[in-house]
Design a protein around this motif. Structure first.
Motif, PDB file in Angstrom:
ATOM      1  N   ASP A 185     117.063  35.419  41.314  1.00  0.00           N
ATOM      2  CA  ASP A 185     116.194  35.217  40.145  1.00  0.00           C
ATOM      3  C   ASP A 185     116.977  35.418  38.850  1.00  0.00           C
ATOM      4  OD1 ASP A 185     113.988  34.682  41.729  1.00  0.00           O
ATOM      5  OD2 ASP A 185     113.201  36.731  41.618  1.00  0.00           O
ATOM      6  N   ALA A 186     117.849  36.424  38.837  1.00  0.00           N
ATOM      7  CA  ALA A 186     118.645  36.701  37.635  1.00  0.00           C
ATOM      8  C   ALA A 186     119.564  35.520  37.326  1.00  0.00           C
ATOM      9  CB  ALA A 186     119.455  37.981  37.822  1.00  0.00           C
ATOM     10  N   LYS A 187     120.167  34.935  38.355  1.00  0.00           N
ATOM     11  CA  LYS A 187     121.052  33.785  38.144  1.00  0.00           C
ATOM     12  C   LYS A 187     120.267  32.574  37.635  1.00  0.00           C
ATOM     13  CE  LYS A 187     124.700  35.140  41.296  1.00  0.00           C
ATOM     14  NZ  LYS A 187     125.467  34.837  42.510  1.00  0.00           N
ATOM     15  N   ILE A 188     119.064  32.389  38.151  1.00  0.00           N
ATOM     16  CA  ILE A 188     118.206  31.302  37.663  1.00  0.00           C
ATOM     17  C   ILE A 188     117.853  31.551  36.190  1.00  0.00           C
ATOM     18  CG2 ILE A 188     115.903  30.257  37.851  1.00  0.00           C
ATOM     19  CD1 ILE A 188     116.152  30.749  40.924  1.00  0.00           C
ATOM     20  N   ALA A 189     117.549  32.804  35.856  1.00  0.00           N
ATOM     21  CA  ALA A 189     117.218  33.156  34.467  1.00  0.00           C
ATOM     22  C   ALA A 189     118.390  32.847  33.538  1.00  0.00           C
ATOM     23  CB  ALA A 189     116.830  34.627  34.370  1.00  0.00           C
ATOM     24  N   ILE A 190     119.603  33.166  33.967  1.00  0.00           N
ATOM     25  CA  ILE A 190     120.786  32.881  33.148  1.00  0.00           C
ATOM     26  C   ILE A 190     120.886  31.374  32.908  1.00  0.00           C
ATOM     27  CG2 ILE A 190     123.316  32.868  33.102  1.00  0.00           C
ATOM     28  CD1 ILE A 190     123.163  35.583  34.646  1.00  0.00           C
ATOM     29  N   ASN A 191     120.797  30.598  33.985  1.00  0.00           N
ATOM     30  CA  ASN A 191     120.936  29.146  33.868  1.00  0.00           C
ATOM     31  C   ASN A 191     119.815  28.505  33.060  1.00  0.00           C
ATOM     32  OD1 ASN A 191     123.337  28.992  35.334  1.00  0.00           O
ATOM     33  ND2 ASN A 191     122.244  28.929  37.275  1.00  0.00           N
ATOM     34  N   LYS A 192     118.606  29.021  33.224  1.00  0.00           N
ATOM     35  CA  LYS A 192     117.437  28.406  32.588  1.00  0.00           C
ATOM     36  C   LYS A 192     117.247  28.844  31.130  1.00  0.00           C
ATOM     37  CE  LYS A 192     112.714  27.282  33.921  1.00  0.00           C
ATOM     38  NZ  LYS A 192     111.632  27.561  34.860  1.00  0.00           N
TER      39      LYS A 192
END
Length: 84
Positions: free
Chosen positions: A54-61
């Motif tokens: 989820d954290a990686k998705i947050a960074i990308n998004k």
């Protein structure tokens, strides 16, 4: 994973930031850094998300997202080197 969110507008609230990240996944903590003298935002915050994915998705998004008139920067928070 702990994330550093920089370049926040001084008007962005901790609740608004929490909700922004919570739309992606569970948020363990959200801390908007405030100036002790004035109580105003210093323009950055730390958000902790328990799931790395989820954290990686947050960074990308969310990196470079326009929030309250500022393009925010989102990246993994670096931890200070520990002396042995």
């Amino acid at each position: 994973m702990k994330l550093l969110v920089r370049n926040l507008s001084r008007t962005t609230s901790e609740n608004a930031l929490f909700e922004l990240f919570a739309d992606i996944g569970p948020v363990q903590s959200c801390n908007l850094v405030l100036d002790q003298a004035t109580g105003e935002s210093k323009g950055f915050a730390f958000v902790e998300m328990p799931k790395v994915g989820d954290a990686k998705i947050a960074i990308n998004k969310l990196n470079n997202l326009d929030l309250d008139g500022s393009k925010i920067r989102v990246k993994k928070a670096s931890t200070p080197a520990q002396d042995s």
